[in-house]
Design a protein around this motif. Sequence first.
Motif, PDB file in Angstrom:
ATOM      1  N   ASN A  93      21.269  63.381  38.014  1.00 15.08           N
ATOM      2  CA  ASN A  93      21.176  63.739  39.458  1.00 15.08           C
ATOM      3  C   ASN A  93      21.711  65.268  39.579  1.00 15.08           C
ATOM      4  O   ASN A  93      21.892  65.641  40.850  1.00 15.08           O
ATOM      5  CB  ASN A  93      22.122  62.869  40.424  1.00 15.08           C
ATOM      6  N   GLU A  96      20.009  67.732  42.533  1.00 13.38           N
ATOM      7  CA  GLU A  96      20.299  67.070  43.733  1.00 13.38           C
ATOM      8  C   GLU A  96      21.637  67.579  44.215  1.00 13.38           C
ATOM      9  O   GLU A  96      22.281  68.140  45.102  1.00 13.38           O
ATOM     10  CB  GLU A  96      19.971  65.757  43.883  1.00 13.38           C
ATOM     11  N   ILE A  97      22.558  67.225  43.108  1.00 14.50           N
ATOM     12  CA  ILE A  97      24.138  67.894  43.550  1.00 14.50           C
ATOM     13  C   ILE A  97      24.199  69.269  43.650  1.00 14.50           C
ATOM     14  O   ILE A  97      24.901  69.757  44.641  1.00 14.50           O
ATOM     15  CB  ILE A  97      24.979  67.381  42.275  1.00 14.50           C
ATOM     16  N   LYS A 100      22.379  70.348  46.946  1.00 15.40           N
ATOM     17  CA  LYS A 100      23.265  70.155  47.977  1.00 15.40           C
ATOM     18  C   LYS A 100      24.333  70.969  48.389  1.00 15.40           C
ATOM     19  O   LYS A 100      24.731  71.682  49.365  1.00 15.40           O
ATOM     20  CB  LYS A 100      23.509  68.694  48.155  1.00 15.40           C
ATOM     21  N   ARG A 201      25.829  56.496  34.594  1.00 16.87           N
ATOM     22  CA  ARG A 201      25.065  57.213  35.749  1.00 16.87           C
ATOM     23  C   ARG A 201      23.781  57.481  35.550  1.00 16.87           C
ATOM     24  O   ARG A 201      22.717  57.346  36.473  1.00 16.87           O
ATOM     25  CB  ARG A 201      25.907  58.776  35.874  1.00 16.87           C
ATOM     26  N   HIS A 205      20.729  56.169  38.367  1.00 16.72           N
ATOM     27  CA  HIS A 205      19.974  57.197  38.976  1.00 16.72           C
ATOM     28  C   HIS A 205      18.601  57.084  38.306  1.00 16.72           C
ATOM     29  O   HIS A 205      17.512  57.593  38.811  1.00 16.72           O
ATOM     30  CB  HIS A 205      20.395  58.602  38.702  1.00 16.72           C
ATOM     31  N   VAL A 342      28.916  70.594  36.902  1.00 13.79           N
ATOM     32  CA  VAL A 342      28.515  69.311  37.280  1.00 13.79           C
ATOM     33  C   VAL A 342      28.904  68.130  35.968  1.00 13.79           C
ATOM     34  O   VAL A 342      29.309  67.073  36.300  1.00 13.79           O
ATOM     35  CB  VAL A 342      27.135  69.143  37.552  1.00 13.79           C
ATOM     36  N   ASP A 347      29.618  64.751  41.217  1.00  8.52           N
ATOM     37  CA  ASP A 347      28.989  65.019  42.395  1.00  8.52           C
ATOM     38  C   ASP A 347      29.888  66.101  42.930  1.00  8.52           C
ATOM     39  O   ASP A 347      29.467  66.887  43.916  1.00  8.52           O
ATOM     40  CB  ASP A 347      29.007  63.615  43.224  1.00  8.52           C
ATOM     41  N   LYS A 348      31.161  66.515  42.473  1.00  6.28           N
ATOM     42  CA  LYS A 348      31.958  67.313  43.179  1.00  6.28           C
ATOM     43  C   LYS A 348      31.968  68.673  42.379  1.00  6.28           C
ATOM     44  O   LYS A 348      32.430  69.556  42.852  1.00  6.28           O
ATOM     45  CB  LYS A 348      33.495  66.870  43.116  1.00  6.28           C
TER      46      LYS A 348
END
Length: 381
Positions: A93, A96-97, A100, A201, A205, A342, A347-348
């Motif tokens: 992912n 996308e991370i 965003k 993960r 996903h 990443v 996600d952070k």
Amino acid sequence: MSWIYNSDYPSVDDLRNKAKSKMPRFAFEYLDGGCNEDVNLFRNTDDIRALELLPYYLKDFKEASLKTELFGHTYDAPFGVAPVGLQGLIWPNAPEILAKAAFEHNVPFILSTVSTASIERIMEITEGNAWYQLYHPAEELIKDDIINRAEASGCKVLVILCDVPSFGFRPRDIRNGLAMPPKMSVRNMLQIVGRPEWALRTLFHGQPAFETMKPYMPKGLNMKQLGLYMNRTFSGRLNADRIASIRDKWKGKLVLKGVATEEDTQMAINLGLDGIIVSNHGGRQLDAGQSAIKPLIQIASQYKDKIKVMMDSGIRSGPDIARTISAGAEFTFLGRTFMYGVGALGDKGGNHTMSMLKTQLKQVMDQVGCEKIEDLSKHLS
């Protein structure tokens, strides 16, 4: 957005080390490596870091601002996310991370044709503020359809790639089965078992795929067939006619990425392009070439008033961004740094890395007494 980052990982090296411990070896080496003997991979950063900035401690100074205008948009910092292939393989992912985070930090994200998210999905996440990088397809119908999709989804900046006329010779990827065509070996499977978070993960996903290219691909291809298909589908060598055809079709801003000479810069200007990204593909294509910063200095001094001059390749940190802009770049892009973030923090990782870079860059500007990004050139030693 506030610049909050995890104080356990205040440097790119911290992120890289953590990411290495969490990714399967084949994924980390795909991200981390260059081509041939990695000479230009290291030269890129070394040559940037050979530049020195002058601090003016006694001049009047109010506050440093990172805001940078580019193509009619004011970004909150002079850096963005460079296009990276197979992002979802490196970390599930990932595109996308990062898209965003880029939207929240008001910096550009560039989606690669061979990344693992679709144009439509990334434009949705960024409300049309992402850029799209086009690998030139061999078939005109596919090229035209991709451009139409980018326009329909709200993309305003199209990047065309000129520095992949052939696939780079990357020994790690060949050993790991990530060359074209790829293969998944028992060794790779064992590496996945040893990285349970990455494996879980990926399971959540889904297996990464070339999402933008899915409408054009035959269904049911195995990995070898997929590799052969992708090899046939792209024709990476650009020329004036191909660029002119895209310029005629694309009504938004058009950027040429991979420029390494004054001659190619002049051609971009002659063909009506809006910007160039001086780059050597992060040292992944031509080990015998120059570092990216060397031609950048010459190109910026001669052409900066005629076309937007940007740069990627070798930029890892806030001080590297400051050095590169002081040498003439109007904007910079980083690839590996964000992927390390990443890989380290999931996600952070996007928000962390962008906050870290902003903090590092502002510290440099405060230290040397530079209030505006465009004035960094006055501090070059």
